[in-house]
Design an enzyme around this catalytic site. Structure first.
Site, mmCIF file in Angstrom:
data_model
loop_
_atom_site.group_PDB
_atom_site.id
_atom_site.type_symbol
_atom_site.label_atom_id
_atom_site.label_comp_id
_atom_site.label_asym_id
_atom_site.label_seq_id
_atom_site.Cartn_x
_atom_site.Cartn_y
_atom_site.Cartn_z
ATOM 1 N N ASP A 112 29.646 -12.133 -21.092
ATOM 2 C CA ASP A 112 30.505 -11.466 -22.073
ATOM 3 C C ASP A 112 31.962 -11.785 -21.803
ATOM 4 O O ASP A 112 32.588 -11.121 -20.992
ATOM 5 C CB ASP A 112 30.243 -9.955 -21.999
ATOM 6 C CG ASP A 112 31.089 -9.144 -22.949
ATOM 7 O OD1 ASP A 112 31.691 -9.736 -23.855
ATOM 8 O OD2 ASP A 112 31.155 -7.911 -22.775
ATOM 9 N N ASP A 156 29.994 -13.350 -34.590
ATOM 10 C CA ASP A 156 30.634 -12.901 -33.361
ATOM 11 C C ASP A 156 29.533 -12.410 -32.418
ATOM 12 O O ASP A 156 28.353 -12.432 -32.776
ATOM 13 C CB ASP A 156 31.642 -11.773 -33.687
ATOM 14 C CG ASP A 156 32.606 -11.468 -32.530
ATOM 15 O OD1 ASP A 156 32.573 -12.171 -31.512
ATOM 16 O OD2 ASP A 156 33.400 -10.513 -32.676
ATOM 17 N N ASP A 191 39.179 -12.336 -23.223
ATOM 18 C CA ASP A 191 39.422 -11.297 -22.218
ATOM 19 C C ASP A 191 38.113 -10.736 -21.672
ATOM 20 O O ASP A 191 37.044 -10.891 -22.271
ATOM 21 C CB ASP A 191 40.280 -10.162 -22.807
ATOM 22 C CG ASP A 191 39.598 -9.459 -23.972
ATOM 23 O OD1 ASP A 191 38.935 -10.140 -24.775
ATOM 24 O OD2 ASP A 191 39.705 -8.222 -24.078
ATOM 25 N N HIS A 193 29.426 -5.777 -18.494
ATOM 26 C CA HIS A 193 30.401 -4.790 -18.020
ATOM 27 C C HIS A 193 29.983 -4.176 -16.687
ATOM 28 O O HIS A 193 30.603 -3.219 -16.219
ATOM 29 C CB HIS A 193 30.636 -3.656 -19.051
ATOM 30 C CG HIS A 193 31.282 -4.136 -20.310
ATOM 31 N ND1 HIS A 193 31.925 -3.290 -21.180
ATOM 32 C CD2 HIS A 193 31.400 -5.363 -20.851
ATOM 33 C CE1 HIS A 193 32.393 -3.988 -22.209
ATOM 34 N NE2 HIS A 193 32.081 -5.252 -22.025
ATOM 35 N N HIS A 214 35.662 -13.939 -27.415
ATOM 36 C CA HIS A 214 36.911 -13.403 -26.864
ATOM 37 C C HIS A 214 37.195 -13.916 -25.461
ATOM 38 O O HIS A 214 36.285 -14.170 -24.668
ATOM 39 C CB HIS A 214 36.960 -11.875 -26.932
ATOM 40 C CG HIS A 214 35.870 -11.160 -26.194
ATOM 41 N ND1 HIS A 214 36.010 -10.767 -24.892
ATOM 42 C CD2 HIS A 214 34.636 -10.745 -26.576
ATOM 43 C CE1 HIS A 214 34.900 -10.128 -24.509
ATOM 44 N NE2 HIS A 214 34.042 -10.108 -25.502
ATOM 45 N N GLU A 266 39.689 -8.074 -27.131
ATOM 46 C CA GLU A 266 38.487 -7.473 -27.723
ATOM 47 C C GLU A 266 38.054 -6.227 -26.965
ATOM 48 O O GLU A 266 37.640 -5.244 -27.557
ATOM 49 C CB GLU A 266 37.341 -8.505 -27.730
ATOM 50 C CG GLU A 266 36.112 -8.080 -28.546
ATOM 51 C CD GLU A 266 35.140 -7.187 -27.794
ATOM 52 O OE1 GLU A 266 34.316 -6.529 -28.455
ATOM 53 O OE2 GLU A 266 35.192 -7.118 -26.553
ATOM 54 N N GLU A 267 38.185 -6.294 -25.643
ATOM 55 C CA GLU A 267 37.664 -5.192 -24.830
ATOM 56 C C GLU A 267 38.478 -3.907 -24.987
ATOM 57 O O GLU A 267 38.056 -2.847 -24.541
ATOM 58 C CB GLU A 267 37.613 -5.601 -23.346
ATOM 59 C CG GLU A 267 36.671 -6.788 -23.055
ATOM 60 C CD GLU A 267 35.189 -6.472 -23.273
ATOM 61 O OE1 GLU A 267 34.875 -5.329 -23.670
ATOM 62 O OE2 GLU A 267 34.359 -7.363 -23.049
HETATM 63 ZN ZN LIG Z 1 32.286 -8.968 -25.477
#
Ligand SMILES: [Zn+2]
Length: 499
Positions: A161, A222, A130, A468, A128, A195-196
């Protein structure tokens, strides 16, 4: 005489018991000795010959574009995604010359790398574009969107990520193109842009587009697992966890309206009291657990690799499962693997200190295990709360989501994946598991039963916290390793059946 007889029979009973204990011990030990490893034997792959420093600079540039999925959709900045698209095209010209690229839902990208044999089912590699926002910029060693490379490490939001994954994948494809490689099967690269926040626009639209073209996939990979170091005390080897399913989610509101009135003449329980009882009941009566499906697969693959003491217990689950379930109960990470979890996240009631609350609301978030469904969770809540005056509203704040299907661990796709992992991370134990969060992968469940989740980076307990979190970063060496993994996967996994 009588006491002599009693003595003899007592002796017999004791001897019998002793024999039973010895026999049981022998059975337990024999089973612990005889469990066979499920790990595939592989020859380590040569690292992909790519320039680590250049790959790191590419990742840093990508990290420097703040393609954020904001909490409030009004803050969405399409310009950052447009710049991301242009940047990828500029940094990977060979790939963009050879593969077809289409924009989906404005900001997601779908690449098609035509295979030699159109009769074979294509494969899809997802990542992803984003990232989550970076709170408290001042706590970062290097600013989260500055794209700093220092001492061979790329710093910033998205380094792991999931921009690291995009750069590793594209670097691998570029290296293969330089060799004149063409995959046997058609290969899709699917880069979602939301995705987030659930992937309901990006990955969902990509899956719908492929479905409308009648595409049926051989397998999907994924993010969602990784190579974990220091996974378990006593186990020195790295553990590569591969997601074979992911949990669903539903938030249920408990609403109660009450007569209200002055606090000087209260009833035995106010709306707050009644809702509190409901909360206590829900926390005290979790949704039932079960060692089935994903937990079985996890333990079956893990057990043979463990030190002998662990194996005696885990290889004899016919005897020890009740004990094991108790152990899982007490450790939140393990408990989440065996049941639908209950988290009371919002409690909203009361208006003034001398007024009885006229209403109250509690919101409980459940992460749904593959053996449950949204409806089973709703029924559980109704039964446990057992208060007709409390109304349930299912799916508040976000739509409910059932758990994904569980992908097989005994087919060619999983075996190929395990082979590629072990050829790039030699000695790592490959273990299927249940992903507790959500990924874009679930949107592709309608196109194949083989949906796997694995990020080819080695993360220790500390770097897990970076996802994150503050100071997210990835070493250039890890990026090269990730690229080596994707190259192996494209060579083996995009080949003819059985290759
Ligand atoms: Zn991710």
């Amino acid at each position: 005489m009588a006491s002599a007889v009693r003595g003899t029979s007592l002796k017999r009973i004791l001897l019998g018991l002793l024999a039973a204990v010895v026999l049981l011990s022998l059975v337990l030990l024999a089973r612990a000795w005889s469990v066979e490893s499920r790990q595939v034997d592989v020859i380590p792959a040569d690292p992909l010959a790519i320039d680590a420093a250049s790959a790191a600079r590419t990742l840093a540039g990508l990290v420097g574009i703040p393609s954020i999925s904001p909490q409030d959709p009004a803050d969405f900045d399409g310009g950052a995604f447009a710049r991301t698209h242009a940047y990828l095209a500029a940094r990977f010209p060979e790939l963009h010359a050879e593969l077809d690229r289409e924009r989906v839902a404005d900001w997601s990208l779908l690449y098609t790398w035509r295979g030699r044999d159109p009769s074979l089912r294509p494969i899809l590699l997802a990542a992803h574009l984003d990232v989550v926002p970076a709170a408290n910029d001042e706590d970062w060693t290097h600013p989260p969107f500055a794209g700093v490379v220092r001492d061979g490490v790329v710093w910033g939001r998205g380094a792991i990520d999931d921009k690291g994954s995009i750069v590793a994948l594209f670097a691998a494809a570029t290296a293969l193109l330089a060799e004149g490689f063409q995959p046997e099967r058609t290969v899709y690269f699917a880069l979602g842009h939301d995705e987030e926040i659930g992937g309901d626009e990006g990955a969902a639209a990509i899956a719908a587009r492929l479905s409308s073209r009648g595409v049926s996939l051989d397998w999907v990979l994924d993010e969602g697992g990784a190579v974990a170091g220091g996974f378990l005390p006593g186990l020195e080897r790295d553990v590569a966890v591969v997601g074979i399913a992911e949990k669903g989610s539903v938030s249920i509101a408990l609403d109660l309206e009450a007569p209200g009135g002055h606090s000087s003449v209260p009833p035995p329980h106010t709306a707050i009291g009644d809702l509190s009882s409901a909360v206590v009941a829900l926390e005290g009566n979790p949704v039932p657990a079960g060692f089935d499906g994903t937990t079985d697969a996890f333990l079956d693959h893990f057990t043979p690799e463990l030190p002998f003491g662990f194996r005696v217990v885990l290889a004899n689950r016919w005897l020890f499962d009740p004990v094991l379930e108790r152990v899982f109960d007490g450790i939140p990470q393990l408990d989440a693997m065996q049941r639908t979890t209950t988290a009371v996240t919002i409690f909203d009631a009361g208006v003034k200190e001398n007024i009885l609350p006229p209403n109250g609301r509690v919101i409980v978030n459940f992460r749904i295990h593959p053996h449950d469904r949204v409806e089973t969770v709703r029924d559980h809540v109704r039964r446990v709360v057992a208060n007709e005056r409390i109304r349930l509203q299912v799916g508040v704040r976000s739509p409910p989501r059932n758990p994904s299907a569980v992908s097989p661990v005994d087919g060619a796709a999983f075996t190929t994946l395990a082979r590629c992992i072990r050829s790039v991370f030699p000695g790592a134990v490959v273990v299927p598991y249940l992903v507790l969060g959500g990924t874009d992968a679930r949107h592709y469940g309608g196109l194949t039963q083989n949906v796997y989740r694995f990020l080819p980076f080695r993360l220790d307990a500390d770097s897990m916290r970076l996802l994150h979190g503050t100071d997210e970063r990835l070493a250039a060496a890890d990026l090269v390793r990730g690229a080596s993994f994707y190259a192996e996967l494209l060579r083996r996994g995009a080949g003819a059946p059985g290759s």
